[in-house]
Design a protein around this motif. Structure first.
Motif, mmCIF file in Angstrom:
data_model
loop_
_atom_site.group_PDB
_atom_site.id
_atom_site.type_symbol
_atom_site.label_atom_id
_atom_site.label_comp_id
_atom_site.label_asym_id
_atom_site.label_seq_id
_atom_site.Cartn_x
_atom_site.Cartn_y
_atom_site.Cartn_z
ATOM 1 N N LYS A 1 -1.783 3.662 -8.452
ATOM 2 C CA LYS A 1 -1.101 2.794 -7.496
ATOM 3 C C LYS A 1 0.201 3.442 -7.056
ATOM 4 N N TYR A 2 0.438 3.482 -5.762
ATOM 5 C CA TYR A 2 1.675 4.038 -5.229
ATOM 6 C C TYR A 2 1.978 3.372 -3.893
ATOM 7 N N SER A 3 3.184 3.589 -3.393
ATOM 8 C CA SER A 3 3.614 2.919 -2.164
ATOM 9 C C SER A 3 4.230 3.905 -1.186
ATOM 10 N N ASP B 1 -11.014 1.076 -3.016
ATOM 11 C CA ASP B 1 -9.771 1.590 -2.474
ATOM 12 C C ASP B 1 -9.091 0.417 -1.778
ATOM 13 N N GLN B 2 -7.840 0.166 -2.124
ATOM 14 C CA GLN B 2 -7.119 -0.986 -1.579
ATOM 15 C C GLN B 2 -5.897 -0.520 -0.790
ATOM 16 N N LEU B 3 -5.687 -1.152 0.348
ATOM 17 C CA LEU B 3 -4.572 -0.821 1.227
ATOM 18 C C LEU B 3 -3.896 -2.136 1.624
ATOM 19 N N GLU B 4 -2.713 -2.400 1.032
ATOM 20 C CA GLU B 4 -1.960 -3.615 1.329
ATOM 21 C C GLU B 4 -0.714 -3.254 2.113
ATOM 22 N N ASN B 5 -0.325 -4.154 3.008
ATOM 23 C CA ASN B 5 0.829 -3.851 3.857
ATOM 24 C C ASN B 5 1.629 -5.118 4.139
ATOM 25 N N TYR B 6 2.936 -5.061 3.860
ATOM 26 C CA TYR B 6 3.870 -6.123 4.234
ATOM 27 C C TYR B 6 4.670 -5.605 5.421
ATOM 28 N N LEU C 1 2.264 -6.774 22.969
ATOM 29 C CA LEU C 1 2.326 -5.373 22.571
ATOM 30 C C LEU C 1 3.377 -5.217 21.480
ATOM 31 N N SER C 2 2.922 -5.040 20.254
ATOM 32 C CA SER C 2 3.807 -5.076 19.085
ATOM 33 C C SER C 2 3.849 -3.728 18.368
ATOM 34 N N LEU C 3 5.039 -3.371 17.924
ATOM 35 C CA LEU C 3 5.272 -2.158 17.149
ATOM 36 C C LEU C 3 6.169 -2.533 15.971
ATOM 37 N N GLY C 4 5.860 -1.994 14.786
ATOM 38 C CA GLY C 4 6.664 -2.367 13.633
ATOM 39 C C GLY C 4 6.584 -1.358 12.508
ATOM 40 N N ILE C 5 7.166 -1.750 11.380
ATOM 41 C CA ILE C 5 7.120 -0.939 10.171
ATOM 42 C C ILE C 5 6.599 -1.798 9.033
ATOM 43 N N GLY C 6 6.058 -1.135 8.027
ATOM 44 C CA GLY C 6 5.504 -1.871 6.903
ATOM 45 C C GLY C 6 5.723 -1.158 5.581
ATOM 46 N N TYR C 7 5.764 -1.952 4.538
ATOM 47 C CA TYR C 7 5.784 -1.441 3.167
ATOM 48 C C TYR C 7 4.350 -1.475 2.674
ATOM 49 N N THR C 8 3.774 -0.309 2.413
ATOM 50 C CA THR C 8 2.354 -0.178 2.122
ATOM 51 C C THR C 8 2.122 0.175 0.660
ATOM 52 N N TYR D 1 1.241 -9.927 6.500
ATOM 53 C CA TYR D 1 0.584 -9.231 5.388
ATOM 54 C C TYR D 1 -0.800 -8.797 5.844
ATOM 55 N N THR D 2 -1.166 -7.573 5.508
ATOM 56 C CA THR D 2 -2.513 -7.069 5.743
ATOM 57 C C THR D 2 -3.089 -6.571 4.422
ATOM 58 N N GLY D 3 -4.286 -7.010 4.106
ATOM 59 C CA GLY D 3 -4.973 -6.554 2.910
ATOM 60 C C GLY D 3 -6.344 -6.020 3.263
ATOM 61 N N ASN D 4 -6.610 -4.759 2.918
ATOM 62 C CA ASN D 4 -7.881 -4.123 3.272
ATOM 63 C C ASN D 4 -8.473 -3.382 2.079
ATOM 64 N N ILE D 5 -9.791 -3.305 2.048
ATOM 65 C CA ILE D 5 -10.504 -2.586 0.988
ATOM 66 C C ILE D 5 -11.619 -1.737 1.599
ATOM 67 N N ARG D 6 -12.103 -0.776 0.796
ATOM 68 C CA ARG D 6 -13.270 0.009 1.182
ATOM 69 C C ARG D 6 -13.913 0.548 -0.103
ATOM 70 N N LYS D 7 -15.119 1.048 0.021
ATOM 71 C CA LYS D 7 -15.768 1.718 -1.107
ATOM 72 C C LYS D 7 -14.925 2.930 -1.494
ATOM 73 N N PRO D 8 -14.666 3.123 -2.778
ATOM 74 C CA PRO D 8 -13.794 4.236 -3.189
ATOM 75 C C PRO D 8 -14.337 5.589 -2.756
ATOM 76 N N LYS D 9 -13.468 6.406 -2.192
ATOM 77 C CA LYS D 9 -13.861 7.762 -1.824
ATOM 78 C C LYS D 9 -14.166 8.610 -3.061
ATOM 79 N N SER D 10 -13.557 8.250 -4.191
ATOM 80 C CA SER D 10 -13.746 9.030 -5.420
ATOM 81 C C SER D 10 -14.910 8.534 -6.272
ATOM 82 N N GLN D 11 -15.602 7.501 -5.829
ATOM 83 C CA GLN D 11 -16.652 6.892 -6.652
ATOM 84 C C GLN D 11 -17.825 7.851 -6.859
ATOM 85 N N PRO D 12 -18.274 8.046 -8.113
ATOM 86 C CA PRO D 12 -19.439 8.911 -8.370
ATOM 87 C C PRO D 12 -20.689 8.385 -7.675
#
Length: 201
Positions: free
Chosen positions: A149-151, A91-96, A116-123, A60-71
């Motif tokens: 929210k979308y995936s 802005d939140q970016l989660e990945n399984y 050296l790892s390569l994979g796929i994720g549900y984001t 699992y990866t969970g990441n955040i940042r200051k919203p790009k849309s923030q006034p």
């Protein structure tokens, strides 16, 4: 009764043999990293290595940042300061994710290796939108909003340099790229590994 003891000793011997063979051919450990890049966050994985050659992970990866849309004039108010920004919009970016990889020893003792790892994720992507300015004074936020929210599906590129200093503990440095049609994460993680990391020398 004599048969019982013989059976018990036999089962204990078989269990010890299987356990020794597992430790000889397999590594199973957890890893956790702090990520820094165009988002910040954490990466947590359960890792399996077969015969010090091939790797498999789920995580699992969970990441955040200051919203790009923030006034530009958005303020969290005094309440936001007292809560150390925990109630602020992000802005939140989660990945399984699942991944497979190849192990390369970088020194003879095996205490430095490339995974050296390569994979796929549900984001899952969550981002604030519909900002509406309000007058709450200096104590509270001066905007309301709601999350969109979308995936999507991502490709995960995650080469790691691992330092299994002992059989049970080590450190990692890991560039990480998550690619999908909506958002891209590029960063580097620094963390630790705990578990059965490598076979006994």
């Amino acid at each position: 009764m004599n048969t019982f003891y013989k059976t018990l000793v036999f089962l204990l011997f078989v269990n010890a043999t299987i356990n020794a063979q597992f430790k000889e051919n397999n590594a199973l450990y957890t890893s956790g990293e702090l990520n820094l890049g165009n988002y910040i966050g954490v990466d947590i994985n359960l890792n399996y290595i077969y015969k010090e050659n091939y790797s498999f992970k789920i995580g699992y990866t969970g990441n955040i940042r200051k919203p790009k849309s923030q006034p530009e004039d958005y303020s969290s108010g005094l309440t936001g300061v007292l809560l150390f920004g925990s109630a602020n919009p992000y802005d939140q970016l989660e990945n399984y994710q699942i991944g497979v990889g190849k192990i390369y020893k970088l020194n003879p003792s095996g205490t430095i290796r490339a995974n050296l790892s390569l994979g796929i994720g549900y984001t899952i992507i969550s981002e604030p939108e519909n900002w509406v300015r309000i007058n709450n004074g200096f104590l509270a936020e001066n905007y309301t909003w709601n999350y969109k929210k979308y995936s999507t599906i991502s490709v995960i590129i995650n080469p790691k340099i691992e330092f299994p200093f002992s059989r049970l503990y080590g450190l990692t440095i890991s560039p990480l790229i998550q690619l999908n049609k909506d958002r891209t994460y590029i960063g580097i993680g620094i963390g630790q590994m705990i578990g059965l990391l490598r076979k006994r020398k």
